[in-house]
Each structure stands twice: as C-alpha cells, then as structure tokens.
Write a protein that holds these residues in place. Sequence first.
Motif, PDB file in Angstrom:
ATOM      1  N   LYS A   5      12.372  -4.968  -8.022  1.00 35.48           N
ATOM      2  CA  LYS A   5      12.746  -4.031  -6.966  1.00 35.48           C
ATOM      3  C   LYS A   5      12.226  -4.540  -5.623  1.00 35.48           C
ATOM      4  CE  LYS A   5      12.792  -0.068 -10.081  1.00 35.48           C
ATOM      5  NZ  LYS A   5      12.238   1.279 -10.371  1.00 35.48           N
ATOM      6  N   CYS A   6      13.170  -4.807  -4.706  1.00 36.33           N
ATOM      7  CA  CYS A   6      12.836  -5.442  -3.435  1.00 36.33           C
ATOM      8  C   CYS A   6      13.014  -4.487  -2.259  1.00 36.33           C
ATOM      9  CB  CYS A   6      13.724  -6.668  -3.200  1.00 36.33           C
ATOM     10  SG  CYS A   6      13.653  -7.907  -4.516  1.00 36.33           S
ATOM     11  N   LEU A   7      12.199  -4.689  -1.237  1.00 38.22           N
ATOM     12  CA  LEU A   7      12.323  -3.949   0.011  1.00 38.22           C
ATOM     13  C   LEU A   7      12.250  -4.939   1.164  1.00 38.22           C
ATOM     14  CD1 LEU A   7      12.429  -1.117   1.401  1.00 38.22           C
ATOM     15  CD2 LEU A   7       9.919  -1.261   1.546  1.00 38.22           C
ATOM     16  N   ILE A   8      13.206  -4.846   2.090  1.00 39.77           N
ATOM     17  CA  ILE A   8      13.230  -5.693   3.283  1.00 39.77           C
ATOM     18  C   ILE A   8      12.680  -4.890   4.461  1.00 39.77           C
ATOM     19  CG2 ILE A   8      14.701  -6.930   4.914  1.00 39.77           C
ATOM     20  CD1 ILE A   8      16.713  -7.322   2.617  1.00 39.77           C
ATOM     21  N   ALA A  41       8.682   1.536   6.304  1.00 35.11           N
ATOM     22  CA  ALA A  41       8.319   0.905   5.033  1.00 35.11           C
ATOM     23  C   ALA A  41       7.219   1.678   4.317  1.00 35.11           C
ATOM     24  CB  ALA A  41       7.880  -0.538   5.284  1.00 35.11           C
ATOM     25  N   LEU A  42       6.269   2.169   5.074  1.00 31.39           N
ATOM     26  CA  LEU A  42       5.175   2.935   4.471  1.00 31.39           C
ATOM     27  C   LEU A  42       5.709   4.167   3.753  1.00 31.39           C
ATOM     28  CD1 LEU A  42       2.159   3.319   4.055  1.00 31.39           C
ATOM     29  CD2 LEU A  42       2.071   4.524   6.251  1.00 31.39           C
ATOM     30  N   THR A  43       6.683   4.837   4.351  1.00 28.79           N
ATOM     31  CA  THR A  43       7.293   6.008   3.721  1.00 28.79           C
ATOM     32  C   THR A  43       7.945   5.638   2.394  1.00 28.79           C
ATOM     33  OG1 THR A  43       7.708   7.015   5.885  1.00 28.79           O
ATOM     34  CG2 THR A  43       8.986   7.846   4.028  1.00 28.79           C
ATOM     35  N   VAL A  44       8.672   4.516   2.388  1.00 27.88           N
ATOM     36  CA  VAL A  44       9.335   4.073   1.152  1.00 27.88           C
ATOM     37  C   VAL A  44       8.305   3.753   0.084  1.00 27.88           C
ATOM     38  CG1 VAL A  44      10.799   2.300   0.117  1.00 27.88           C
ATOM     39  CG2 VAL A  44      11.362   3.193   2.379  1.00 27.88           C
ATOM     40  N   LEU A  45       7.254   3.025   0.455  1.00 27.88           N
ATOM     41  CA  LEU A  45       6.228   2.631  -0.523  1.00 27.88           C
ATOM     42  C   LEU A  45       5.498   3.840  -1.102  1.00 27.88           C
ATOM     43  CD1 LEU A  45       4.691  -0.522   1.233  1.00 27.88           C
ATOM     44  CD2 LEU A  45       6.248  -0.468  -0.723  1.00 27.88           C
ATOM     45  N   LEU A  52       8.518  -6.220  -4.820  1.00 26.47           N
ATOM     46  CA  LEU A  52       8.486  -7.377  -3.933  1.00 26.47           C
ATOM     47  C   LEU A  52       8.909  -6.958  -2.525  1.00 26.47           C
ATOM     48  CD1 LEU A  52       8.102 -10.425  -3.600  1.00 26.47           C
ATOM     49  CD2 LEU A  52      10.429 -10.758  -4.442  1.00 26.47           C
ATOM     50  N   LEU A  53       8.046  -7.271  -1.556  1.00 28.02           N
ATOM     51  CA  LEU A  53       8.258  -6.874  -0.169  1.00 28.02           C
ATOM     52  C   LEU A  53       8.562  -8.107   0.678  1.00 28.02           C
ATOM     53  CD1 LEU A  53       7.972  -4.287   1.640  1.00 28.02           C
ATOM     54  CD2 LEU A  53       5.599  -5.006   2.032  1.00 28.02           C
ATOM     55  N   LEU A  71      -2.804  -1.276   3.832  1.00 29.34           N
ATOM     56  CA  LEU A  71      -2.397  -0.910   2.472  1.00 29.34           C
ATOM     57  C   LEU A  71      -3.519  -1.146   1.478  1.00 29.34           C
ATOM     58  CD1 LEU A  71       1.228  -2.425   2.435  1.00 29.34           C
ATOM     59  CD2 LEU A  71       0.560  -0.053   2.869  1.00 29.34           C
ATOM     60  N   SER A  72      -3.846  -0.127   0.716  1.00 32.84           N
ATOM     61  CA  SER A  72      -4.846  -0.289  -0.350  1.00 32.84           C
ATOM     62  C   SER A  72      -4.210  -0.849  -1.607  1.00 32.84           C
ATOM     63  CB  SER A  72      -5.524   1.046  -0.643  1.00 32.84           C
ATOM     64  OG  SER A  72      -4.546   2.032  -1.005  1.00 32.84           O
ATOM     65  N   GLN A  73      -2.985  -0.436  -1.880  1.00 28.91           N
ATOM     66  CA  GLN A  73      -2.217  -0.979  -2.999  1.00 28.91           C
ATOM     67  C   GLN A  73      -0.905  -1.515  -2.440  1.00 28.91           C
ATOM     68  OE1 GLN A  73      -1.934   2.279  -5.837  1.00 28.91           O
ATOM     69  NE2 GLN A  73      -3.635   1.425  -7.001  1.00 28.91           N
ATOM     70  N   CYS A  74      -0.597  -2.731  -2.814  1.00 30.20           N
ATOM     71  CA  CYS A  74       0.547  -3.381  -2.171  1.00 30.20           C
ATOM     72  C   CYS A  74       1.343  -4.161  -3.212  1.00 30.20           C
ATOM     73  CB  CYS A  74       0.042  -4.322  -1.077  1.00 30.20           C
ATOM     74  SG  CYS A  74       1.340  -5.069  -0.093  1.00 30.20           S
ATOM     75  N   PRO A  75       2.681  -4.166  -3.114  1.00 30.98           N
ATOM     76  CA  PRO A  75       3.473  -5.028  -3.988  1.00 30.98           C
ATOM     77  C   PRO A  75       3.267  -6.490  -3.602  1.00 30.98           C
ATOM     78  CG  PRO A  75       4.868  -4.000  -2.341  1.00 30.98           C
ATOM     79  CD  PRO A  75       3.516  -3.386  -2.192  1.00 30.98           C
ATOM     80  N   LYS A  76       3.849  -7.398  -4.345  1.00 32.42           N
ATOM     81  CA  LYS A  76       3.839  -8.790  -3.942  1.00 32.42           C
ATOM     82  C   LYS A  76       4.577  -8.914  -2.613  1.00 32.42           C
ATOM     83  CE  LYS A  76       1.672 -10.271  -7.548  1.00 32.42           C
ATOM     84  NZ  LYS A  76       0.267 -10.720  -7.413  1.00 32.42           N
TER      85      LYS A  76
END
Length: 241
Positions: A5-8, A41-45, A52-53, A71-76
């Motif tokens: 799952k990717c976010l641009i 992006a923060l709202t989506v996360l 994957l970001l 970010l305390s927890q972050c995707p790749k």
Amino acid sequence: MNKIKCLIVDDEPLAQDVLKKYIGQLDSLCLEGTCNNAIEALTVLQQQKIDLLFLDIQMPKLSGIDFLKTLSQCPKVILTTAYRDYAPEAFELSVMDYLLKPIPFERFLTSINKYHALHKRSEALPAFVLPLLPATTDPFIYLKADKKMVKVLLKDIIYIESLKDYVRVKTPEKEVITYQKISYLEEKLPDESFIRIHRSFIISIDKIKSFNSTSIEVAGKELPIGRLYKDQVMKTLGLHP
C-alpha cells in the motif's frame, strides 16, 4: 501476496503523475492516495495503514525531512527530490531509498526491489501462465501486469530482460513488466525457441539478426553475451561441435 500500500506525498502534479504511472505498472503495488503536503499525509497515515511512502522533501508548510522527524511510527520511506544535498540527513532518519528527479523507471524498480528484499518476499506472484494448447494453436503465455493477465504470443517475444525481481518482456507492439524471476521463465519457455544469453537476458532464437562472440543483435538492439553463457550460446548457434 498482499499488495504494498503506497502513498505519494508531493506538491508537484507532474511528479505525482510519474509515480502514479510507475506504481500502476507493478501489480505488487497499490496506490492508496496522493497528498500535496505533509499535513494531508499525516491525516492519511492516522486513518489507514500505509506500507510505503513516496515523500518529496521540498514542500510548502512542512518539509519532508521535518515531517519524518514528527512521526513516531512510520512506514518505509522513499524520498523523491531534485536535490541530492539532503541525502546524508535523510539516511540518518533511516529512509529506505533516495530517488533523484527525474526518476528513471529502472531506478524506481531498484527501490521497490529493496522493499521486497527487506520483507523477504520469497514467493513471487502467480504472474506467469503457460496454457496447454492443441498443436494448431499459436502457443502463448499470460503475464500478470497492470492488474490484469496480459496475453503474449511466444512467437512475438523478442527478448526478456531481468530487472531483478521483475522482468520486461519485449514484443514488436508492447513491453510487459511483471513481478517474476527470469530464471523461472527460463525453465518454462521451450528450449528450441529461446536461449538465455546473459544473466539479464533471454532471447528468441528466431529474432536474431546477427551476432559475434560478445553480443547478439535482435530488433536493432545489441544484447551482451555473458561469459558463463557463451559456450552454450555458441553451441546452440552452431559454432561449436
């Protein structure tokens, strides 16, 4: 296999479009959304899981680097930027990769392969189907690409190129990129029609225009003969007893 799952996150529409196109070509990826800035992006996360970001650095309101620090927890994270000066600071934040714009597709694939390697994805997608057909039917394969099964006649294949965990299948009309190992295709394709000439290339024997001891020409493209494959290639082409 679960899709990645990717976010641009990028404020440039053209940069977004390039990444959308690249993501759309790989069936292992799923684009969950695009954001124009870090606040979106923060709202989506906070609302959904992202694996994957793709994160631009220079953006309004909050830079990509400063966003990562919050970010305390972050995707790749794969950083995408036109400026290489940020690389040292970026890797201190443990980003997975750093892509310089304009981003070539092959370099994009290298980043995706890094993601696969980190997650030890050992099982490929069911990306290759070779149907059992009557002798009167032109043999073909189905390759999984662009979220569908694409039919490719064996007689149309010019060459197959390895892109590590992906392959590019070249025909006169199209290129098909699928998540698969070249060694798997080598085992499945008929020996009388195809030959491995290099760790990165399988070619159709019928499509050979010319060759010498180091390379073979197919469809106007010179492909190298690998040292480990040279003897078998020369034997197949009738130059060795």
